[in-house]
Write an enzyme that holds these catalytic residues in place. Sequence first.
Site, mmCIF file in Angstrom:
data_model
loop_
_atom_site.group_PDB
_atom_site.id
_atom_site.type_symbol
_atom_site.label_atom_id
_atom_site.label_comp_id
_atom_site.label_asym_id
_atom_site.label_seq_id
_atom_site.Cartn_x
_atom_site.Cartn_y
_atom_site.Cartn_z
ATOM 1 N N THR A 166 -5.899 1.866 4.936
ATOM 2 C CA THR A 166 -4.741 1.135 5.451
ATOM 3 C C THR A 166 -3.974 1.969 6.470
ATOM 4 O O THR A 166 -3.600 1.484 7.539
ATOM 5 C CB THR A 166 -3.811 0.733 4.300
ATOM 6 O OG1 THR A 166 -3.556 1.879 3.477
ATOM 7 C CG2 THR A 166 -4.427 -0.351 3.433
ATOM 8 N N PHE A 209 2.971 -4.647 3.308
ATOM 9 C CA PHE A 209 2.714 -3.859 2.105
ATOM 10 C C PHE A 209 2.700 -4.728 0.851
ATOM 11 O O PHE A 209 2.872 -4.239 -0.263
ATOM 12 C CB PHE A 209 3.761 -2.747 1.969
ATOM 13 C CG PHE A 209 3.679 -1.718 3.053
ATOM 14 C CD1 PHE A 209 2.768 -0.670 2.982
ATOM 15 C CD2 PHE A 209 4.496 -1.798 4.167
ATOM 16 C CE1 PHE A 209 2.677 0.274 3.991
ATOM 17 C CE2 PHE A 209 4.414 -0.853 5.187
ATOM 18 C CZ PHE A 209 3.505 0.180 5.098
ATOM 19 N N CYS A 221 2.887 -2.375 -2.538
ATOM 20 C CA CYS A 221 2.293 -1.036 -2.450
ATOM 21 C C CYS A 221 3.285 0.045 -2.858
ATOM 22 O O CYS A 221 4.323 0.224 -2.205
ATOM 23 C CB CYS A 221 1.812 -0.794 -1.028
ATOM 24 S SG CYS A 221 1.163 0.861 -0.745
#
Length: 511
Positions: A275, A405, A412
């Site tokens: 990511t 996110f 996250c």
Amino acid sequence: MRNDWSGQSFPHPPGRRPLVGDVLGADPRKPLQSSLERSKGLGPIFELKIFDQKFVVVTGAELSAELADESRFEKALSPALEALREFAGAGLFTAYNDETDWALAHDLLRPAFTRDAMRRYHPVMLAAAQELFDHWDEATAPVDVSADMTKLTMETISRTAFSQDFGSFTRDEPHPFIPAMIAALRAGQRKGTLNSMPGASLMAKRIDKRNAHHQAYVDGLLDDIISTRRASPEVDDTDLLGIMLHTPHPETGARLDDLNIRHQILTFLVAGHETTSGALSFALYYLTRNPGLLARAHEEVDRILGPDRDVEPTFEQVAKFRFLRRVLDEGLRLWPTAPAYARSPRETTTLSSGHVMRPQDWALVLLPAVHRDPSVWGDTADEFDPDRFLPGHSRGRPTQTYKPFGTGERSCIGRQFALHEAILVLARMLHRYELTADLSYELSITERLTLMPEGFELGLTLRTPARVVGADATPAAAGQESATCPASSIDQPGLNATSHGCPSGSAKYPE
């Protein structure tokens, strides 16, 4: 995982066929991008039928915001995450909502992302970046940006997660763990892709048989590291592994077992490196295509870091790179590297679209479409414009419309880690090098677990940073930037709004 939505129908692309459904119009190499293209004109919610599996996809910002309501909805595991679960087990990213180890791991790992913890990681990030630059200083040809960003972020997460140096920039051949992990991960992804096809179970068994040795190597290496650390008389809780091994839950005293610790490490390795490397690669792509934006980035890094290209940013300086933060935010708006997530209702409910949704139903929120909804982002939604994240431009933006996110309690946990690393690396890189793009290159995006530019190269020349009068002073455009941010799109538990989606120096960490 069958997602029938009690037989309700949704708009779908033209060309549906019996048995195969909407397969013929899809690009198997780029399913997400083809879904994004096929969604045009179908409204805020549509369906794709792939053999006997129904994928209900949300592309509208208003409906996406509704699904973000934690009182009504929760995370669901899409087929892609079910496939990842076979590789990474019940890690934070892949655990079911009712698995007790998820809450335990989340509580135990929160201290790993406090400000004090991030201070410990900062020199590790700097050291990994320096290895990249030592490698780049010797380059005689354009460098493969995505490949090198992936090596960098893998080194950073492996060293901060369990103090393992894989030597990505110093070895002639990659450490055997890296190709084994990639092979095992791709095997799981292939199984997820095949899930809805006739004969999927037979093909899955063949894939498992061919890749069993890769999975065994990955599991064995991590199990050896965990058992060695557990047997050590010295308590080292400076990395994620140490925290998981030696920290009991503050209220219950519960601890994670070794199998779940392995799952958490795998989750951080997989989700934590691709990511961030993708975010860096997209930011560099857009910056190097726009000389005006690149000049503004150079001005900011030179003003904060000064005329010595070898200087390293301090921990406190990272939060001052507000323009670079906006560049990253805007890249993640257009191409969120974790591009979709699934949601299910906690109990049967009726959506604003009129559809009834039961707990066993799930919908995919397609973030590249949601982040381009003109009702939120305007007529220029397809254009790269970092200044749309200036506080004055963000103020009044509808809530829950920017979600790179994820959302809610399952968002996250490492977002601050990723942002700190990405800004640090971007600042050092732009301070040290003149980056030259091949203007004939057209953005091509490969779809792995995440999105990543493919074949994107940059030429490198060591640069001489400018001497800026009043370096590290407030920029001339400071009237547009403040130490606080309206950040109306943030709902991250335990974090101030300025910690996400906002280019301010006042980012908050969990206490």
